[in-house]
Design a protein around this motif. Sequence first.
Motif, short mmCIF file in Angstrom:
data_model
loop_
_atom_site.label_atom_id
_atom_site.label_comp_id
_atom_site.label_asym_id
_atom_site.label_seq_id
_atom_site.Cartn_x
_atom_site.Cartn_y
_atom_site.Cartn_z
N ALA A 10 0.83 -1.20 0.00
CA ALA A 10 0.00 0.00 0.00
C ALA A 10 0.87 1.26 0.00
O ALA A 10 0.57 2.23 -0.70
CB ALA A 10 -0.94 0.00 1.21
N GLU A 11 1.95 1.25 0.78
CA GLU A 11 2.87 2.39 0.81
C GLU A 11 3.55 2.58 -0.54
O GLU A 11 3.68 3.70 -1.03
CB GLU A 11 3.91 2.20 1.93
CG GLU A 11 4.96 3.29 1.99
CD GLU A 11 4.43 4.67 2.32
OE1 GLU A 11 5.18 5.65 2.13
OE2 GLU A 11 3.27 4.80 2.75
N TYR A 12 3.98 1.47 -1.14
CA TYR A 12 4.61 1.53 -2.47
C TYR A 12 3.63 2.13 -3.48
O TYR A 12 3.99 3.01 -4.25
CB TYR A 12 5.05 0.13 -2.89
CG TYR A 12 5.63 0.07 -4.28
CD1 TYR A 12 6.91 0.57 -4.53
CD2 TYR A 12 4.91 -0.46 -5.34
CE1 TYR A 12 7.44 0.54 -5.81
CE2 TYR A 12 5.44 -0.50 -6.61
CZ TYR A 12 6.70 -0.01 -6.84
OH TYR A 12 7.23 -0.03 -8.09
N GLU A 13 2.38 1.67 -3.46
CA GLU A 13 1.37 2.19 -4.38
C GLU A 13 1.14 3.68 -4.16
O GLU A 13 0.98 4.44 -5.10
CB GLU A 13 0.05 1.41 -4.22
CG GLU A 13 0.08 0.03 -4.82
CD GLU A 13 0.23 0.06 -6.34
OE1 GLU A 13 -0.50 0.82 -7.01
OE2 GLU A 13 1.10 -0.67 -6.84
N ARG A 14 1.11 4.11 -2.90
CA ARG A 14 0.92 5.52 -2.59
C ARG A 14 2.06 6.35 -3.16
O ARG A 14 1.85 7.40 -3.77
CB ARG A 14 0.82 5.73 -1.07
CG ARG A 14 0.49 7.17 -0.68
CD ARG A 14 0.69 7.43 0.80
NE ARG A 14 2.08 7.33 1.22
CZ ARG A 14 3.04 8.24 0.95
NH1 ARG A 14 2.76 9.30 0.24
NH2 ARG A 14 4.27 8.07 1.38
N ARG A 15 3.28 5.85 -2.99
CA ARG A 15 4.44 6.58 -3.50
C ARG A 15 4.43 6.65 -5.03
O ARG A 15 4.72 7.70 -5.61
CB ARG A 15 5.73 5.93 -3.02
CG ARG A 15 5.99 6.18 -1.55
CD ARG A 15 7.24 5.43 -1.10
NE ARG A 15 7.38 5.52 0.33
CZ ARG A 15 8.37 6.17 0.92
NH1 ARG A 15 9.28 6.77 0.20
NH2 ARG A 15 8.44 6.20 2.22
N ILE A 16 4.10 5.55 -5.67
CA ILE A 16 4.05 5.53 -7.13
C ILE A 16 2.98 6.50 -7.63
O ILE A 16 3.19 7.24 -8.59
CB ILE A 16 3.77 4.10 -7.66
CG1 ILE A 16 4.96 3.20 -7.37
CG2 ILE A 16 3.44 4.12 -9.14
CD1 ILE A 16 6.27 3.67 -7.96
N HIS A 169 16.89 9.39 -7.86
CA HIS A 169 16.65 8.52 -6.70
C HIS A 169 15.16 8.51 -6.35
O HIS A 169 14.57 7.45 -6.14
CB HIS A 169 17.47 9.00 -5.51
CG HIS A 169 17.32 8.16 -4.29
ND1 HIS A 169 17.97 6.98 -4.12
CD2 HIS A 169 16.55 8.33 -3.18
CE1 HIS A 169 17.63 6.45 -2.96
NE2 HIS A 169 16.76 7.25 -2.37
N TYR A 170 14.55 9.68 -6.31
CA TYR A 170 13.14 9.77 -5.95
C TYR A 170 12.24 8.98 -6.90
O TYR A 170 11.31 8.30 -6.48
CB TYR A 170 12.71 11.23 -5.94
CG TYR A 170 11.23 11.41 -5.64
CD1 TYR A 170 10.74 11.24 -4.36
CD2 TYR A 170 10.33 11.76 -6.64
CE1 TYR A 170 9.39 11.40 -4.07
CE2 TYR A 170 8.97 11.92 -6.37
CZ TYR A 170 8.52 11.73 -5.09
OH TYR A 170 7.19 11.89 -4.81
N PHE A 171 12.53 9.05 -8.19
CA PHE A 171 11.66 8.41 -9.16
C PHE A 171 12.01 6.97 -9.47
O PHE A 171 11.25 6.28 -10.14
CB PHE A 171 11.60 9.22 -10.46
CG PHE A 171 10.70 10.40 -10.32
CD1 PHE A 171 9.34 10.26 -10.33
CD2 PHE A 171 11.23 11.66 -10.14
CE1 PHE A 171 8.49 11.35 -10.17
CE2 PHE A 171 10.40 12.76 -9.98
CZ PHE A 171 9.03 12.59 -10.00
N THR A 172 13.14 6.49 -8.98
CA THR A 172 13.53 5.12 -9.35
C THR A 172 13.73 4.19 -8.17
O THR A 172 13.93 3.01 -8.35
CB THR A 172 14.82 5.10 -10.21
OG1 THR A 172 15.88 5.69 -9.46
CG2 THR A 172 14.61 5.84 -11.51
N VAL A 173 13.69 4.71 -6.96
CA VAL A 173 13.88 3.87 -5.79
C VAL A 173 12.54 3.74 -5.08
O VAL A 173 11.88 4.72 -4.79
CB VAL A 173 14.94 4.48 -4.84
CG1 VAL A 173 15.08 3.64 -3.58
CG2 VAL A 173 16.27 4.58 -5.56
N SER A 174 12.15 2.51 -4.82
CA SER A 174 10.82 2.28 -4.27
C SER A 174 10.75 2.45 -2.76
O SER A 174 9.68 2.55 -2.21
CB SER A 174 10.32 0.89 -4.66
OG SER A 174 11.18 -0.10 -4.15
N GLU A 175 11.89 2.45 -2.07
CA GLU A 175 11.82 2.57 -0.61
C GLU A 175 11.38 3.95 -0.22
O GLU A 175 11.70 4.92 -0.84
CB GLU A 175 13.19 2.30 0.03
CG GLU A 175 13.66 0.89 -0.14
CD GLU A 175 14.35 0.64 -1.46
OE1 GLU A 175 15.05 1.54 -1.95
OE2 GLU A 175 14.17 -0.44 -2.02
#
Length: 175
Positions: A10-16, A169-175
Amino acid sequence: MDHAESTDHAEYERRITARFAGFDQDGNGYIDREDFVTAAKGLLAEFTTTARCDKGQALYAGAEAFWQGMAGIADVDGDQRVTREEFVMGAVKRLRDNPDRFAEIARPFLRAAIAVADQNGSGFTPTAAERVLRVLGVDPSLVGPVAAALDADGDGRISEEEIVTAFAHYFTVSE
């Protein structure tokens, strides 16, 4: 999927979703050339720079190069727009293993944005970065902290390398 995995997903989806929305300047549900033009126009207006001057022309050329790079990586069906699904598959998954490629796609636009924002020749400052971030639609509560973090070495100036590295980094790292 256990609770921790569900929360992580869910966090990953929110960030994407937030990353996608940052590119989808007009909020129509996809990224296209017009979103990059809108970003360029907004920056020129914010810094009262004309489109016809060298800095304005460089910004538009950088926006076009950025769009072409994004489309080349993520526009799977070739319809000249990038859906959220294409963004996730292309701009995030494909570039996660190669953030330098994304940095190079973004570099001409970022270089030109820095030049537009450096109005008096003293360098790209965290204050100028805040203005750029606001124009690009970054969450207002994050603008100050993000701008300060961009000045990685704390010298009061944000170099091209600092901003390109942070952007990739912001657009390519999922953490």
